[in-house]
Motif scaffolding. Structure first.
Motif, PDB file in Angstrom:
ATOM      1  N   GLN A 103     -45.510 -31.217   1.256  1.00 32.94           N
ATOM      2  CA  GLN A 103     -44.590 -30.230  -0.044  1.00 32.94           C
ATOM      3  C   GLN A 103     -45.387 -29.245  -0.014  1.00 32.94           C
ATOM      4  N   ALA A 104     -46.737 -30.010  -0.174  1.00 30.86           N
ATOM      5  CA  ALA A 104     -48.047 -28.805  -0.305  1.00 30.86           C
ATOM      6  C   ALA A 104     -48.190 -27.947   0.570  1.00 30.86           C
ATOM      7  N   LEU A 105     -48.189 -28.581   1.760  1.00 26.27           N
ATOM      8  CA  LEU A 105     -48.458 -27.456   3.301  1.00 26.27           C
ATOM      9  C   LEU A 105     -46.956 -26.431   3.518  1.00 26.27           C
ATOM     10  N   GLY A 106     -45.386 -27.186   2.845  1.00 25.13           N
ATOM     11  CA  GLY A 106     -44.896 -26.570   3.178  1.00 25.13           C
ATOM     12  C   GLY A 106     -44.614 -25.100   1.680  1.00 25.13           C
ATOM     13  N   LEU A 107     -45.698 -25.020   1.381  1.00 24.52           N
ATOM     14  CA  LEU A 107     -45.634 -24.463  -0.196  1.00 24.52           C
ATOM     15  C   LEU A 107     -46.963 -23.379   0.825  1.00 24.52           C
ATOM     16  N   LEU A 108     -48.005 -23.759   1.099  1.00 25.33           N
ATOM     17  CA  LEU A 108     -48.509 -22.868   1.411  1.00 25.33           C
ATOM     18  C   LEU A 108     -48.811 -21.987   2.861  1.00 25.33           C
ATOM     19  N   TRP A 109     -47.049 -22.591   4.019  1.00 28.45           N
ATOM     20  CA  TRP A 109     -47.074 -21.728   4.825  1.00 28.45           C
ATOM     21  C   TRP A 109     -45.902 -21.160   4.351  1.00 28.45           C
ATOM     22  N   SER A 110     -45.363 -20.779   3.326  1.00 28.09           N
ATOM     23  CA  SER A 110     -44.558 -20.123   2.457  1.00 28.09           C
ATOM     24  C   SER A 110     -44.812 -18.996   1.434  1.00 28.09           C
ATOM     25  N   LEU A 111     -46.385 -19.217   0.536  1.00 25.67           N
ATOM     26  CA  LEU A 111     -47.102 -18.515   0.113  1.00 25.67           C
ATOM     27  C   LEU A 111     -47.886 -17.531   1.686  1.00 25.67           C
ATOM     28  N   ALA A 162     -46.563 -16.986   4.156  1.00 25.16           N
ATOM     29  CA  ALA A 162     -45.366 -16.315   4.300  1.00 25.16           C
ATOM     30  C   ALA A 162     -44.683 -15.013   4.330  1.00 25.16           C
ATOM     31  N   THR A 163     -44.780 -15.423   2.640  1.00 26.00           N
ATOM     32  CA  THR A 163     -44.436 -14.621   1.921  1.00 26.00           C
ATOM     33  C   THR A 163     -45.523 -13.227   1.744  1.00 26.00           C
ATOM     34  N   SER A 164     -46.244 -13.499   1.659  1.00 29.79           N
ATOM     35  CA  SER A 164     -47.494 -12.197   1.571  1.00 29.79           C
ATOM     36  C   SER A 164     -47.961 -11.890   2.804  1.00 29.79           C
ATOM     37  N   HIS A 165     -47.336 -11.859   4.220  1.00 33.34           N
ATOM     38  CA  HIS A 165     -47.112 -11.658   5.331  1.00 33.34           C
ATOM     39  C   HIS A 165     -45.931 -10.530   5.342  1.00 33.34           C
ATOM     40  N   ARG A 166     -45.594 -11.046   4.550  1.00 33.22           N
ATOM     41  CA  ARG A 166     -43.771 -10.083   4.423  1.00 33.22           C
ATOM     42  C   ARG A 166     -44.467  -8.885   3.504  1.00 33.22           C
ATOM     43  N   ALA A 167     -45.127  -9.369   2.125  1.00 37.14           N
ATOM     44  CA  ALA A 167     -45.050  -8.274   1.665  1.00 37.14           C
ATOM     45  C   ALA A 167     -45.941  -7.074   2.285  1.00 37.14           C
TER      46      ALA A 167
END
Length: 114
Positions: free
Chosen positions: A88-96, A98-103
């Motif tokens: 779950q933590a790795l999924g959150l890290l990937w999400s973080l 991806a979000t910063s990359h899109r921004a």
């Protein structure tokens, strides 16, 4: 699953490293003995605990693979137990990420959100 590619230190363009090794070889019989014995224990699979500043503690296993067409390179694959807090933590890290990359892409001049 997370993968990283690492390169073992083979840098012909860095003569300083070569000088350090030659200096240690001349001054230390212990160093010379260890270097000549070339006792290296390869780790191909092992458990590891990591502490990431954004997601905290991670319990993962990793496995290394030699890359045949690139001597001195290895592929390292890290994996958390499915449905574990580490997964779950790795999924959150990937999400973080991806979000910063899109921004960052949205802030790039000439990019219209595509």
């Amino acid at each position: 699953m997370w993968a990283a590619c690492g390169r073992l230190p083979a840098r012909p363009g860095r003569p300083g490293l070569r000088e350090v090794v030659h200096g240690l070889t001349r001054r230390s019989t212990d160093f010379t003995g260890l270097r000549n014995a070339h006792v290296v224990r390869g780790k191909s699979q092992e458990a590891k605990h990591l502490l990431h500043p954004d997601v905290g503690s991670l319990a993962v296993t990793y496995q290394t693979f030699d890359v045949r067409d690139a001597p001195g390179r290895q592929l390292v694959v890290y994996q958390a137990e499915p449905d574990s807090p580490s997964a779950q933590a790795l999924g959150l890290l990937w999400s973080l990420h991806a979000t910063s990359h899109r921004a960052a892409r949205r802030r790039t001049p000439g990019n219209h959100g595509h």
